[in-house]
Each structure stands twice: as structure tokens, then as C-alpha cells.
Design an enzyme around this catalytic site. Structure first.
Site, PDB file in Angstrom:
ATOM      1  N   ASP A  11      -9.000  -3.976   8.608  1.00  0.00           N
ATOM      2  CA  ASP A  11      -7.902  -3.647   9.517  1.00  0.00           C
ATOM      3  C   ASP A  11      -8.423  -2.648  10.538  1.00  0.00           C
ATOM      4  OD1 ASP A  11      -5.653  -2.727  10.826  1.00  0.00           O
ATOM      5  OD2 ASP A  11      -4.442  -2.480   9.021  1.00  0.00           O
TER       6      ASP A  11
ATOM      7  N   SER B 278       8.431  -5.346   7.967  1.00  0.00           N
ATOM      8  CA  SER B 278       7.411  -5.222   6.923  1.00  0.00           C
ATOM      9  C   SER B 278       7.952  -5.387   5.514  1.00  0.00           C
ATOM     10  CB  SER B 278       6.705  -3.866   7.046  1.00  0.00           C
ATOM     11  OG  SER B 278       5.931  -3.830   8.224  1.00  0.00           O
TER      12      SER B 278
END
Length: 706
Positions: free
Chosen positions: A354, A330
Site C-alpha cells: 500500500d 470501509s
């Protein structure tokens, strides 16, 4: 009747014989004269040189190798003189084994000494002098001197030895020297005559790190000594000499005390950390763990130690900061977000839902253990580390557009740092896959392979040096500096210092408003995101991004469970960061192998690096122990002042004492280098950036694998 002799005939024959003899003598004298002229006139120079060579000998004088210092003048590599017991096999009157056995009755020769000598013998020629024992005591020298007549072909020599006073500390940066092997001798034959002449009498050469990359500067200039010798080859008197010129002193950009702090925080864990000055490209720390002791190589490493280093599953000889490649996880998301803004694929305010997973082509890409974040914009996607946001973004951009944006940042490219051995890693593209794979069915790029690239997985594989450079570039408003370790050299004779100028920086042309969005989001990570707890109570505002990268692939229907995996199969912990937020003076990238969440292992190390560099604070022993175990967030207890921490460290070969504020030797006392201040005043953050949050032990760590 008496025969009368013909006197005239006899005289004629006599005269003929005399004439012939005279001519023969004359010819002989002419030949001698011609030979004399040839030797005295035409061959005078050659014969004179041979005669002089028979009478004299030219002995090379090996120069002192240059010192290596850190940015504050602390000596990291030096030299010392010691006696060695050496054997020239071709001059022995007995067998080699018998000679060594007899020598062992006079001075101690261990099994390790014998193994090392055997290895040197295999790499050398019989007429070369090889050390069978090094670092003899005065008593051992005296004992051998009394028995020397028994050992033709064996002698005592005084040699210079390289010494690394802090042992394993920064060994991958400093490197080591070792005996020149046959392969290196062959390479040296291609050098020009002057360079080859400079290495006559030299038996050691730099093998790794700065020792290798600055070999010619550190080596110096070999001197010569002309001595008159007896018929037996013994030196009678010195006729002439030209002294050797020591190698240059090299000043590195790293802070060795910061380097030690970081290595201590890693403990027995594997990983790498690179810290840079974003404004200059200077490397402030260059850590690869585990390390090794370069002193093992100076005398010639024995087989047991070599086997232990070479076959260890932890690979201590691998420079992970320079040659270890990892998926960035990430930590890749801020760069993906900047790519979206720059290419116009997304605005900062665009919302993506999301729901915890994202499907493509029948494959489900997971996110945070299937827990969704709901409506996410770009800022939230970085602060809360939304996988779904970047799955969809990667699909929209495509692999080649991502490649073209990331390449100028340095991903998958050589940074050009000033030590050898750097690797490129992998920045995937369709062209890369066509060239990398051999079978036709492997060459095709599949759309599904693009998705995981958005969260720093898939084929992505970069070094911490590349990740640190990219971070430093973005927080420096898109101005990229070439990383560098060497900042100055000094002539040991004149003490003239030569500053190594940095290369001209490259402006990647990002829009300031785009960079500001990314920097603000990264600051949000430390103020309300995944590394909040770690940076609670910090006396400065910083930005960062946590990352958790898979070491092995997990099946689509499987969930990650560290307890069910072997230690070397667990996720890597990563963190990129910069500070202070409004005017970055340090940027870093760190990975702790197989240690799980980025906030749990890598981020706590980064926090203490920033405390050291910006606040002059050093963690206490309790805090250090907790960080090593991955059981710390923010600092525990009261930190120490950097100036109060004893230096040199215990066990390094010197008496521990507080490091003085000005530790540089006189030649470098005026060097323009940056050291951590005792208590610098930090400028307040810009209005657009959130203020540092107060310390709060109850602050939760975000429940996600980022």
C-alpha cells in the site's frame, strides 16, 4: 196508448249486469287475494326485514385498538376517549360556513380546526359525520348541549383516540393511524365481505410502521348494537348487542429506553442505526433521525405541519433505517475479505504493498490522503483500513463474483423484516446495469467501475438494516436470521399470549476458520485500529469497522475538504460492530449523515449502545452532549446505571420516576425477553483475541478517512 214493458227482457238484462258486476268483484277479490298471498308468503322475509329496518337500526361498535408495547412491557401506543363536535353537511339547515361561524360562538373553533375540517370534507361524502372540533372539555360539551336545538346536523360524539405517549420517540417503528382516505376505501372494496364488514364504522387505519403492518391484528372485531328507533329516527331502546372485541396487544423486540438513548445521542443530526441480536434476528433498536410526532396525524394533520414535515430538507418522514440507502464505505471491507477467503482469491497471509494510491486505466484511486501503509496482509487491511488492498482485490474478483458472494448476505436484497416499505438498495452487477440503464452506451460495464466497489463506494447503496443483518450473519458464524420486530401478540379477552416464532435460519456455509480471521481483525479495529480510542477501557471485548462514505463525488485531482462543502455534501460517518467478541449478543450498523470520520461520529454511539446492553450503563448528561456534537470518543465522566435513569422521560406526558426492574404488565411478566443486566459477568475473550486495552485519553485516532 200506454206501452207495456217487457219484464222478462228487463230481468234478463239485470241478471247479465249483476253477473258481470259479480265477476268483476270476484276478479278483484282474487287479485287482492293473490297479491296478499304474494306479499304474505313469497315476500314475507323481505318485507319483514324492511319493516324491522324501519323500526330498528344496526349501529356498529368500533373496537378498542390494540396496544403496542416494547420488549419490557412499556406501552408505546394506547387509546383514550374524548368528545368530538361533528357536522353532517347533508343535514344542515343553513350553509356550512354559517353553521361553523355560529358554532364558534359556542365552542372555540380555531383556524387550524377549520382547515382540517375542509381537508376532511374534500376526502369524504356529504352524508358522513365529520369532526370540526376534537377533545372537547366538559364545559364545552355542556355549552353546546344547551344550544343544540339551534344546530340540526351537528352533534356531540364520544370517540376513541390513538395516543403515542412518547411523541417522536421510535415514531418510524411504531407508525401512526390516520383517517381512511378515498384511495384506501377503494382498496378496501377488494377485500372479502367479512373483512369489509369488520371496518364498518371505522374511520381510521394504520398508515406506517407496526400500526400499518399489523393493522388487522390491532384493529380487533367490530361489534353491533340493534336499537329501536322512533319515526324521527331517534333511538328509543336497545334491543340486542354483540360487543366489540379489542385488537390484540403487540409486543415488540425493541428496548424503548435504548431507543431513546440512541435518538438522544444523534440529537439534531440525521442518520440511522439498527441493532440486532445475532442469534435470533430480534431488532433491539431501530433508529431513524430525524423523527416526527405521530400524534399530529391522529386528528388529521393541518397543512402547516404537513408542509413542514413534507418539505423539510432533513426529510423527517423518511425511515432511513428501512428506506435510506448509503454507500457502506470501509465497513464493506470485512465482507470483501471474507469473499476473498471463500472464493480463494486471496489467503489471509498474502501481502499487498500500500503506497497510498492505486492506478488503473490512467485513473488514480486515492487512499488515506496519499499516505501509504506499506506491506499489508488481510488482518492489517481491516485494522488499518487499507484502500489499496481492496482496490486490487476488487479488480481481481470482478463485479459479478462480488455480487454473487454479497447477495446471500442480504446486500441489495429485501431482508423480509415484518414492517412494510423496505427498499432493496443497489448491489451492482453487469446484469443490473444492463437492466437499469436505457441508452446502449450506458448499459456496458467498464472495468474501472469495479475498483471503487471494493471499498464500498461506486454503485453500492445499502440500508443500515441490510448492513446490520450482514454483520450479524458473519459474527454468528455465517448463520443468517431474518430480522423481526414483532415477538408476541396477546388476546385481550383471554390473555393468551402467542409467541411469533422466528423463521428457520439459513446457514451460508462459511468455513469457521475464515469467519475467525474476519472476527479477529474486527476486534483488532477496537484494540489497535481506527476505533481504539472509542473503546478504550470498555468492560468487554468488541469488534467493529469504521467507514467514511462519500455523499458527493470528488474529482480525481481534488482532495476532500469538508470546510469547502455544504453540510449536506460532506462525508457520511459509518460504523458496524458486535459484542462481546467471543459470544456476540448484539450487532449493529450505524450511519451519521455528513459527519465525517466513522470513528468521530458513529463509533462513539456504538460504544454507548454496547455499554447499555452489556453493562447496564447509561451516559451522563455531559457525555451525551459531547456525543451529540461529535466531540467524544470513550465515555466522559461516570456513567449512570440504567435502572437509575428516570422513566418516563421528562415531557412525555407522565411523571418522571425511576423505571422499576420489572416494568412489564402482568400478561407479559413471564415473557422470554432479554433486558440489559445491571452488571453482567463478561466471559474472558478467546486466547486468539487480544485483551481489551486500558483507558488512555492520549491514544491517537488513526489519521485516515475510514
Amino acid at each position: 196508448m200506454t206501452e207495456l214493458r217487457n219484464v222478462e227482457a228487463d230481468l234478463s238484462r239485470f241478471r247479465t249486469r249483476v253477473l258481470a258486476a259479480s265477476l268483476a268483484v270476484l276478479v278483484c277479490f282474487l287479485l287482492l287475494a293473490l297479491r296478499l298471498v304474494y306479499l304474505q308468503v313469497f315476500k314475507h322475509d323481505d318485507l319483514s326485514e324492511q319493516a324491522e329496518a324501519n323500526r330498528t337500526a344496526i349501529v356498529p361498535i368500533v373496537p378498542n385498538r390494540g396496544l403496542i408495547l416494547d420488549r419490557n412491557g412499556i406501552v408505546l401506543a394506547t387509546n383514550y376517549s374524548a368528545y368530538t363536535l361533528e357536522i353532517t353537511p347533508s343535514r344542515l339547515s343553513s350553509t356550512l360556513e354559517r353553521t361553523i361561524d355560529d358554532l364558534a360562538q359556542v365552542v372555540e373553533i380555531t383556524a387550524r380546526d377549520r382547515r382540517r375540517f375542509k381537508k376532511l370534507l374534500e376526502e369524504s361524502k356529504s352524508f358522513e359525520s365529520l369532526p370540526v372540533r376534537t377533545k372537547l372539555t366538559d364545559e364545552e360539551v355542556a355549552r353546546f348541549a344547551a344550544q343544540r336545538f339551534r344546530f340540526p346536523g351537528v352533534e356531540i360524539k364520544a370517540r376513541l383516540f390513538r395516543n403515542y405517549p412518547y411523541g417522536e420517540l421510535a415514531s418510524h417503528v411504531i407508525g401512526y393511524i390516520g383517517r381512511i382516505n378515498q384511495a384506501e376505501k377503494k382498496q378496501m372494496e377488494e377485500w372479502d365481505e367479512e373483512e369489509q364488514a369488520n371496518y364498518r364504522g371505522t374511520e381510521y387505519i394504520g398508515k406506517l410502521g407496526v400500526e400499518q403492518s399489523l393493522e388487522k391484528q390491532l384493529h380487533g372485531v367490530t361489534g353491533v348494537e340493534q336499537v329501536e328507533t322512533s319515526a324521527g329516527g331517534r333511538a328509543v331502546r336497545k334491543l340486542d348487542s354483540r360487543p366489540a372485541t379489542p385488537g390484540d396487544t403487540v409486543l415488540l423486540s425493541i428496548d424503548i429506553k435504548l431507543q431513546k438513548l440512541i435518538e438522544d445521542m444523534y440529537g439534531d443530526r440525521r442518520g440511522a442505526l439498527v441493532a440486532l441480536d445475532p442469534k435470533t434476528g430480534e431488532v433491539l433498536a431501530f433508529v431513524s433521525k430525524p423523527t416526527f410526532d405521530p400524534n399530529l396525524f391522529v386528528d388529521g394533520i393541518d397543512s402547516e405541519n404537513w408542509q413542514a414535515l413534507n418539505e423539510s430538507i432533513d426529510k423527517p418522514l423518511l425511515n432511513r433505517a428501512l428506506r435510506g440507502t448509503y454507500p457502506p464505505g470501509s465497513t464493506y471491507k470485512p465482507f470483501m475479505a471474507l469473499a476473498a477467503l471463500t472464493t480463494g482469491k486471496r489467503s489471509a497471509t498474502q501481502i499487498v504493498m500500500d503506497n497510498g494510491s492505486w492506478s488503473f486505466g490512467g485513473h488514480v484511486f486515492r487512499s488515506h490522503g496519499d499516505h501509504g501503509l506499506g506491506a499489508v496482509d488481510m488482518h492489517t487491511s481491516i485494522v488499518k483500513s487499507s484502500n489499496v488492498y481492496y482496490y486490487s482485490l476488487a479488480n481481481e474478483m470482478g463485479v459479478d463474483l462480488m455480487h454473487d458472494f454479497m447477495k446471500p448476505l442480504g446486500f441489495g436484497q429485501l431482508t423480509g423484516i415484518d414492517i412494510f416499505g423496505e427498499v432493496r438498495g443497489v448491489l451492482p452487477s453487469q446484469e443490473w446495469k444492463r437492466n437499469y440503464y436505457k441508452r446502449p452506451e450506458q448499459k456496458k460495464w467498464f472495468a474501472g467501475e469495479t475498483i471503487s466497489l471494493g471499498i464500498g463506494q461506486g454503485y453500492n447503496s445499502f440500508t443500515m438494516l441490510q448492513l446490520a443483518q450482514a454483520t450479524a450473519t458473519v459474527v454468528n458464524d455465517g448463520v443468517k436470521h431474518k430480522p423481526r420486530l414483532i415477538i408476541a401478540t396477546e388476546d385481550p379477552m383471554t390473555h393468551a399470549r402467542t409467541v411469533v416464532p422466528p423463521q428457520a435460519p439459513e446457514n451460508l456455509g462459511y468455513k469457521p476458520e475464515h469467519v475467525a480471521i474476519i472476527r479477529k481483525a474486527m476486534v483488532g479495529v477496537t484494540q489497535g485500529g481506527t476505533s481504539t480510542r472509542v473503546f478504550a477501557g470498555a468492560g468487554y471485548l468488541s469488534g467493529g469497522k469504521t467507514g467514511t462514505a462519500q455523499a458527493v463525488t470528488i474529482g480525481q485531482k481534488e482532495k476532500y475538504n469538508a470546510s469547502k462543502l455544504e453540510e449536506h455534501q460532506r462525508d457520511h460517518s459509518l460504523y458496524i460492530a458486535f459484542a462481546p467478541a467471543d459470544d456476540p449478543k448484539i450487532a449493529l450498523a450505524a450511519v451519521v449523515e455528513n459527519s465525517g470520520f466513522g470513528a468521530a461520529a458513529a463509533a462513539p454511539i456504538a460504544r454507548r449502545v454496547f455499554d447499555y446492553w452489556l453493562m447496564g450503563l447509561y451516559p451522563n448528561e455531559e457525555d451525551l452532549a459531547a456525543v451529540r456534537k461529535g466531540q467524544a470518543a470513550g465515555p466522559m465522566g461516570k456513567p449512570r446505571n440504567v435502572a437509575d435513569v428516570p422513566w418516563p422521560p421528562a415531557g412525555s406526558g407522565g411523571a418522571a420516576s425511576p423505571m422499576p426492574a420489572a416494568s412489564a404488565p402482568a400478561p407479559f411478566a413471564a415473557a422470554t425477553v432479554t433486558a440489559p443486566a445491571a452488571a453482567p459477568s463478561i466471559k474472558p475473550a478467546a486466547a486468539a483475541l487480544p485483551a481489551p486495552i486500558p483507558a488512555a485519553s492520549a491514544l491517537p485516532i488513526a489519521a485516515q478517512r475510514n
